[in-house]
Design a protein around this motif. Structure first.
Motif, PDB file in Angstrom:
ATOM      1  N   THR A   1       0.839  -1.189   0.000  1.00  0.00           N
ATOM      2  CA  THR A   1       0.000   0.000   0.000  1.00  0.00           C
ATOM      3  C   THR A   1       0.873   1.238   0.000  1.00  0.00           C
ATOM      4  O   THR A   1       1.875   1.303   0.696  1.00  0.00           O
ATOM      5  N   THR A   2       0.507   2.225  -0.825  1.00  0.00           N
ATOM      6  CA  THR A   2       1.229   3.484  -0.839  1.00  0.00           C
ATOM      7  C   THR A   2       0.222   4.617  -0.848  1.00  0.00           C
ATOM      8  O   THR A   2      -0.877   4.467  -1.359  1.00  0.00           O
TER       9      THR A   2
ATOM     10  N   GLN B   1       2.251   7.714  -6.869  1.00  0.00           N
ATOM     11  CA  GLN B   1       3.230   8.620  -6.273  1.00  0.00           C
ATOM     12  C   GLN B   1       3.129  10.021  -6.860  1.00  0.00           C
ATOM     13  O   GLN B   1       3.251  11.013  -6.148  1.00  0.00           O
ATOM     14  N   GLU B   2       2.891  10.098  -8.173  1.00  0.00           N
ATOM     15  CA  GLU B   2       2.842  11.406  -8.827  1.00  0.00           C
ATOM     16  C   GLU B   2       1.603  12.204  -8.439  1.00  0.00           C
ATOM     17  O   GLU B   2       1.677  13.425  -8.266  1.00  0.00           O
ATOM     18  N   PHE B   3       0.461  11.501  -8.278  1.00  0.00           N
ATOM     19  CA  PHE B   3      -0.788  12.204  -8.008  1.00  0.00           C
ATOM     20  C   PHE B   3      -1.237  12.090  -6.554  1.00  0.00           C
ATOM     21  O   PHE B   3      -2.317  12.571  -6.202  1.00  0.00           O
ATOM     22  N   GLY B   4      -0.422  11.449  -5.724  1.00  0.00           N
ATOM     23  CA  GLY B   4      -0.760  11.340  -4.308  1.00  0.00           C
ATOM     24  C   GLY B   4      -1.971  10.466  -4.048  1.00  0.00           C
ATOM     25  O   GLY B   4      -2.853  10.830  -3.258  1.00  0.00           O
ATOM     26  N   LEU B   5      -2.003   9.281  -4.669  1.00  0.00           N
ATOM     27  CA  LEU B   5      -3.149   8.386  -4.562  1.00  0.00           C
ATOM     28  C   LEU B   5      -2.854   7.215  -3.638  1.00  0.00           C
ATOM     29  O   LEU B   5      -1.718   6.743  -3.557  1.00  0.00           O
ATOM     30  N   GLU B   6      -3.889   6.729  -2.983  1.00  0.00           N
ATOM     31  CA  GLU B   6      -3.749   5.479  -2.255  1.00  0.00           C
ATOM     32  C   GLU B   6      -3.712   4.344  -3.265  1.00  0.00           C
ATOM     33  O   GLU B   6      -4.514   4.304  -4.207  1.00  0.00           O
TER      34      GLU B   6
ATOM     35  N   PRO C   1      -9.142   9.512  -6.374  1.00  0.00           N
ATOM     36  CA  PRO C   1      -9.481   8.097  -6.554  1.00  0.00           C
ATOM     37  C   PRO C   1      -8.493   7.175  -5.841  1.00  0.00           C
ATOM     38  O   PRO C   1      -7.298   7.458  -5.783  1.00  0.00           O
ATOM     39  N   ARG C   2      -9.008   6.090  -5.310  1.00  0.00           N
ATOM     40  CA  ARG C   2      -8.180   5.067  -4.675  1.00  0.00           C
ATOM     41  C   ARG C   2      -7.953   3.965  -5.704  1.00  0.00           C
ATOM     42  O   ARG C   2      -8.889   3.470  -6.316  1.00  0.00           O
ATOM     43  N   ILE C   3      -6.699   3.572  -5.871  1.00  0.00           N
ATOM     44  CA  ILE C   3      -6.299   2.675  -6.958  1.00  0.00           C
ATOM     45  C   ILE C   3      -5.927   1.303  -6.402  1.00  0.00           C
ATOM     46  O   ILE C   3      -5.220   1.198  -5.388  1.00  0.00           O
ATOM     47  N   ALA C   4      -6.388   0.253  -7.088  1.00  0.00           N
ATOM     48  CA  ALA C   4      -6.034  -1.115  -6.699  1.00  0.00           C
ATOM     49  C   ALA C   4      -5.639  -1.901  -7.944  1.00  0.00           C
ATOM     50  O   ALA C   4      -6.068  -1.590  -9.056  1.00  0.00           O
ATOM     51  N   LEU C   5      -4.821  -2.927  -7.746  1.00  0.00           N
ATOM     52  CA  LEU C   5      -4.364  -3.758  -8.857  1.00  0.00           C
ATOM     53  C   LEU C   5      -4.408  -5.226  -8.463  1.00  0.00           C
ATOM     54  O   LEU C   5      -3.956  -5.595  -7.378  1.00  0.00           O
ATOM     55  N   VAL C   6      -4.944  -6.050  -9.361  1.00  0.00           N
ATOM     56  CA  VAL C   6      -4.961  -7.502  -9.192  1.00  0.00           C
ATOM     57  C   VAL C   6      -4.057  -8.097 -10.262  1.00  0.00           C
ATOM     58  O   VAL C   6      -4.312  -7.917 -11.457  1.00  0.00           O
ATOM     59  N   THR C   7      -2.999  -8.778  -9.860  1.00  0.00           N
ATOM     60  CA  THR C   7      -2.087  -9.352 -10.841  1.00  0.00           C
ATOM     61  C   THR C   7      -2.695 -10.587 -11.495  1.00  0.00           C
ATOM     62  O   THR C   7      -3.648 -11.180 -10.988  1.00  0.00           O
ATOM     63  N   ASP C   8      -2.119 -10.969 -12.614  1.00  0.00           N
ATOM     64  CA  ASP C   8      -2.341 -12.300 -13.148  1.00  0.00           C
ATOM     65  C   ASP C   8      -1.517 -13.242 -12.265  1.00  0.00           C
ATOM     66  O   ASP C   8      -0.924 -12.811 -11.266  1.00  0.00           O
TER      67      ASP C   8
ATOM     68  N   LYS D   1      -3.934   8.363 -15.092  1.00  0.00           N
ATOM     69  CA  LYS D   1      -3.842   9.818 -15.257  1.00  0.00           C
ATOM     70  C   LYS D   1      -5.126  10.369 -15.869  1.00  0.00           C
ATOM     71  O   LYS D   1      -5.617  11.430 -15.464  1.00  0.00           O
ATOM     72  N   ALA D   2      -5.685   9.636 -16.834  1.00  0.00           N
ATOM     73  CA  ALA D   2      -6.941  10.073 -17.455  1.00  0.00           C
ATOM     74  C   ALA D   2      -8.069  10.113 -16.437  1.00  0.00           C
ATOM     75  O   ALA D   2      -8.916  11.016 -16.460  1.00  0.00           O
ATOM     76  N   VAL D   3      -8.090   9.134 -15.532  1.00  0.00           N
ATOM     77  CA  VAL D   3      -9.107   9.136 -14.473  1.00  0.00           C
ATOM     78  C   VAL D   3      -8.941  10.378 -13.605  1.00  0.00           C
ATOM     79  O   VAL D   3      -9.913  11.095 -13.316  1.00  0.00           O
ATOM     80  N   VAL D   4      -7.713  10.646 -13.205  1.00  0.00           N
ATOM     81  CA  VAL D   4      -7.441  11.804 -12.348  1.00  0.00           C
ATOM     82  C   VAL D   4      -7.837  13.108 -13.041  1.00  0.00           C
ATOM     83  O   VAL D   4      -8.408  14.018 -12.421  1.00  0.00           O
ATOM     84  N   ASN D   5      -7.550  13.183 -14.344  1.00  0.00           N
ATOM     85  CA  ASN D   5      -7.824  14.415 -15.098  1.00  0.00           C
ATOM     86  C   ASN D   5      -9.255  14.517 -15.614  1.00  0.00           C
ATOM     87  O   ASN D   5      -9.629  15.526 -16.223  1.00  0.00           O
ATOM     88  N   GLY D   6     -10.044  13.447 -15.411  1.00  0.00           N
ATOM     89  CA  GLY D   6     -11.416  13.468 -15.876  1.00  0.00           C
ATOM     90  C   GLY D   6     -11.571  13.246 -17.359  1.00  0.00           C
ATOM     91  O   GLY D   6     -12.585  13.641 -17.956  1.00  0.00           O
ATOM     92  N   THR D   7     -10.586  12.586 -17.988  1.00  0.00           N
ATOM     93  CA  THR D   7     -10.647  12.349 -19.434  1.00  0.00           C
ATOM     94  C   THR D   7     -10.715  10.864 -19.766  1.00  0.00           C
ATOM     95  O   THR D   7     -10.528  10.476 -20.929  1.00  0.00           O
ATOM     96  N   PHE D   8     -10.988  10.011 -18.787  1.00  0.00           N
ATOM     97  CA  PHE D   8     -11.043   8.567 -19.014  1.00  0.00           C
ATOM     98  C   PHE D   8     -12.143   8.218 -20.002  1.00  0.00           C
ATOM     99  O   PHE D   8     -13.254   8.741 -19.927  1.00  0.00           O
TER     100      PHE D   8
END
Length: 381
Positions: free
Chosen positions: A45-46, A83-88, A54-61, A303-310
């Motif tokens: 967790t970072t 790290q760049e956008f200060g997200l969990e 937004p809170r970001i999560a990742l599920v690996t293969d 980044k698109a999610v953060v900027n509202g362009t997703f």
């Protein structure tokens, strides 16, 4: 946060190549596709919770975030964005295919806003959860969704593995002395088929009479199986071998390099990962790696999610034209690769970037497409 994000989701648009089909300069530097070298964080967790972000999560293969495959690339892209956008940011390393849905459900239950899932095999689970949870954005790496058939909160990241595989095959074809090359591929799914079939087409493009050995293996996580397969190919005369099957493929090229055979990596710069930035045995035998910039794609989408362009409801394509694929530096084999080979590799990448060269492989299914097999242009040393 989720409702705000949902209102910003637009209809699907395929990524437009940065270059026109003719003219212009290449989008990528052909001889030096720079891959990230930062090691993954040891802490899952970072960042800290912030209701405005937004809170970001990742599920690996299957595999881990430091396994030298697209699991690691996806993690590095998500980590960079966090790290760049200060997200969990939090991730789960999948242990078995049966755990895909459970792992996604964990992050749904924990209220994450964006869930990145890695791999073709997790696509069905990702599509199911996206439909059930329209307030969560899902980003699927190596997942294909027919535009207009999925919900607005889902995008599949696609890569032109056929272009990367074609480049690798051309390099192998120009470097072989025996006239026989090989590719140890993973499970027979479209991304792997694109690598394998295009590898053969690229080799034949520069050396029409070449003998190409190729095999699909039933797992991505068996280095020993990859190694034994490489041994068989060497026994049949292969003097350049590509691995395109996660840790299975990495096991193949480690074994081949240890036996003095030239090798080509996949997904990441395996000189940096598999060969420990040149410190592992065999590092002096890796010619290059066919690069898929999964890290760039994952970072771009977050980044698109953060900027509202997703933009969901389909796929986003990463290819030579927008820097999504390429090949790695020659590193310790730079002096072994003749200048004429290096120039030809640059020319092929530029032609792919400009749309002047096709690979002979269907970019969706990965099957050989007889209508797009290019006329051979034999390499003249």
């Amino acid at each position: 946060m989720r409702k705000t994000l949902l209102t910003l989701v637009a209809l699907f648009t395929l990524l437009v190549p940065l270059l026109a089909a003719c003219g212009g300069q290449p989008a990528a530097t052909p001889t030096a596709t720079t891959a990230p070298t930062a090691a993954p964080t040891a802490v899952p967790t970072t960042g800290t919770a912030d209701s405005s972000k937004p809170r970001i999560a990742l599920v690996t293969d299957l595999g881990k975030v430091n396994d030298g495959t697209f699991n690691e690339f996806a993690h590095l892209g998500a980590l960079r964005a966090a790290q760049e956008f200060g997200l969990e940011y939090k991730y789960i390393e999948t242990q078995a295919q049966a755990d895909y849905e459970k792992n996604i459900q964990t992050f749904v239950d924990e209220g994450f806003d964006v869930i990145v899932t890695v791999g073709f095999l997790i696509a069905d689970a990702t599509k199911k959860f996206a439909a059930e949870h329209p307030d969560i954005i899902f980003i699927g790496v190596d997942q294909f969704y027919e535009p207009g058939t999925v919900t607005d909160n889902l995008v599949g990241l696609q890569f032109r593995e056929d272009q990367a595989g074609f480049l690798a095959g051309a390099l192998a074809g120009m470097m072989t002395q025996s006239g026989t090359v090989g590719i140890v591929a993973g499970v027979e799914i479209p991304p792997v088929k694109r690598f394998r079939n295009a590898f053969e087409q690229g080799a034949r493009y520069v050396k029409p009479d070449i003998n190409v050995l190729g095999v699909y293996l039933p797992t991505f996580i068996d280095p020993a199986l990859g190694a034994s397969t490489a041994q068989q190919m060497i026994g049949e005369g292969a003097d350049v071998i590509m691995g395109a099957g996660g840790p299975t493929g990495s096991g193949a090229i480690k074994e081949a390099a240890a036996r003095g055979v030239y090798v080509i990596g996949v997904d990441q710069d395996e000189y940096v990962t598999t060969f420990a930035n040149g410190t592992a045995p065999g590092a002096d035998r890796i010619l290059s790696s066919a690069i898929k910039r999964v890290d760039v794609a994952v970072y771009d989408q977050i980044k698109a999610v953060v900027n509202g362009t997703f933009k969901g409801n389909g796929i986003a394509m990463y290819e030579a034209a927008n820097g999504g694929i390429g090949y790695a530096d020659y590193h310790d084999t730079a002096d072994d690769v003749p200048d004429a080979v290096k120039r030809r590799m640059e020319e092929i990448l530029v032609a792919l970037t400009r749309g002047e060269l096709t690979t002979g492989v269907d970019p969706v299914s990965g099957d050989v497409d007889p209508n797009t097999i290019p006329e051979p242009q034999p390499f003249q040393p």
